[in-house]
Write an enzyme that holds these catalytic residues in place. Structure first.
Site, PDB file in Angstrom:
ATOM      1  N   ASP A  81       1.001  -0.877   0.372  1.00 39.63           N
ATOM      2  CA  ASP A  81      -0.071  -0.254  -0.203  1.00 39.63           C
ATOM      3  C   ASP A  81       0.646   1.051  -0.001  1.00 39.63           C
ATOM      4  OD1 ASP A  81       0.827  -0.819   2.700  1.00 39.63           O
ATOM      5  OD2 ASP A  81      -0.175   0.805   3.667  1.00 39.63           O
ATOM      6  N   GLU A 138      -0.937  -1.841   5.144  1.00 38.23           N
ATOM      7  CA  GLU A 138       0.779  -1.731   6.617  1.00 38.23           C
ATOM      8  C   GLU A 138       0.384  -0.707   6.958  1.00 38.23           C
ATOM      9  OE1 GLU A 138       3.862  -0.977   8.573  1.00 38.23           O
ATOM     10  OE2 GLU A 138       3.812   0.217   6.849  1.00 38.23           O
ATOM     11  N   HIS A 358       8.033   8.813   4.183  1.00 36.67           N
ATOM     12  CA  HIS A 358       6.880   9.771   3.841  1.00 36.67           C
ATOM     13  C   HIS A 358       7.210  10.973   3.511  1.00 36.67           C
ATOM     14  CE1 HIS A 358       4.789   6.553   7.017  1.00 36.67           C
ATOM     15  NE2 HIS A 358       5.495   5.590   6.403  1.00 36.67           N
TER      16      HIS A 358
END
Length: 387
Positions: A81, A138, A358
């Site tokens: 994901d 996840e 991220h």
């Protein structure tokens, strides 16, 4: 054994898979395109069995070795994901889905495990069975838990399970690991404060939730500084402060605080949850208001098994010439659910000098693919050597 030559040969093809997945990111359990791509390739590789729909959109492929005298099955897991982040890389294969991007390298993890699956299906130079596990959600969805809850370990008789994550800032293709507690338990909380709203020019006639919220935020910092044993780890972060008004002259009736708690120890986790509730409720009451706390436990501590960690480090050293000791990480990882169900280990592979995970400018480094694929393959061939 160093990086396998077969993966050097396959690098352009695996890179193409990775970039296609990167261009078409899917969030949480909505990995329908990615799961279909994985299913298609596993079948094309000649996997003995391909099962879909585990953990909603998870995929598992079984590859049998030349022999099965050991009767053993090893699970290899990759996450699929993406994240709800607007990509800012400028790549020619950047995300085509606004507000979604592979900002954590799960595109690379999926591609590397596909590459390993292709090699293992070609060679089958092992005694036993491999279950290649492709997991959705996840990033906060608990897809690993759902696959375990669906009976994956029992259905495929998995004895051990291994996972991998890329690591920016670490030299490309190098490895790091640690036994025991590795990634933190990741809990979430919401605190709802209620007072009495009113005109900002008449604060004496209100119970000011903005002031109340500010006191709560500061008081929560005392959990780490004054309640925690100094030799242990704990993070308490308030990440959002939302009031019931945007006007300059209105004291809001309500405030909503949101945040996370990260721990490595169940006793610390219990203490942090209890103190967070006591501090929020007590501070609000002291200032004439009230607090409602919604505390939710998320991913548990991810614990690497001692024996499997030593073996994983040995394999990593054979691939890259060494394996470093990794520090504990206060981030969460839902591979913890699989390691709670079976012994195994989780390792970090270097992504080089890139933006951190991220981040809108992050990108998985394709140069890490041969090392990652080789580690997967060597785990199987060394743990279940051909009879």
């Amino acid at each position: 054994m160093p990086v396998k030559n077969r993966f050097a040969e396959l690098l352009p093809e695996i890179t193409e898979w990775r970039r296609d997945i990167h261009e078409n990111p899917e969030i949480l359990f909505e990995t329908h395109r990615t799961s279909a791509l994985v299913e298609e390739k596993l079948k094309a590789f000649g996997c003995d069995e391909v099962v879909t729909g585990l953990g909603r959109t998870g995929v598992v492929g079984l590859i049998k070795g030349k022999t099965n005298k050991s009767g053993k099955t090893i699970g290899l897991r990759a996450d699929m994901d993406a994240l709800p982040i607007l990509e800012d890389t400028g790549l020619d294969y950047a995300s085509k889905t606004p507000g979604a991007m592979h900002a954590c390298g799960h595109d690379g993890h999926t591609a590397m495990l596909l590459g390993a699956a292709k090699y293992l299906a070609e060679t089958r130079n092992f005694d036993g069975t491999v279950a290649v596990i492709f997991q959705p959600a996840e990033e906060g969805g608990g897809g690993g838990k759902e696959m375990v809850d669906d009976g994956m370990m029992e259905q495929f008789r998995i004895d051990e399970v291994y996972g991998m994550h890329n690591w920016p800032g670490k030299p490309v293709g190098s490895f790091a690991i640690r036994p025991g507690a590795f990634f933190a338990a990741a809990d979430q909380f919401d605190i709802y404060l209620t007072g009495k709203g009113g005109h900002a020019a008449k604060p004496n006639e209100t119970v000011d939730t903005t002031v109340m919220g500010a006191h709560v935020v500061l008081a929560l910092q005392s959990i780490v500084s004054r309640n925690l044993d100094p030799v242990k780890q704990l993070v308490v972060s308030v990440t959002a402060f939302e009031t019931g008004s945007l006007a300059h002259n209105v004291i809001p009736e309500t405030v909503h605080l949101r945040g996370t708690v990260r721990t490595m120890d169940p006793d610390v986790q219990d203490m942090a949850e209890a103190r967070l509730k006591e501090i929020a409720e007590g501070t609000a009451a002291m200032l004439g208001g009230r607090a409602e706390v919604d505390y939710r436990r998320g991913y548990p501590v991810m614990v690497n098994s001692e024996e499997q960690t030593a073996f994983a480090a040995e394999v990593a050293a054979s691939v890259s010439g060494g394996c470093d000791d990794a520090p504990q990480v206060m981030g969460g990882e839902d591979f913890a659910f699989m390691l709670n169900a079976r012994p195994g280990a989780y390792i970090l592979v270097g992504n080089g000098d890139t933006a951190d995970v991220h981040h809108p400018k992050y990108n998985f480094n394709d140069e890490a693919i041969p090392a990652g694929c080789s580690w997967w393959a060597e785990i199987v061939e060394k743990r279940m050597p051909a009879a």
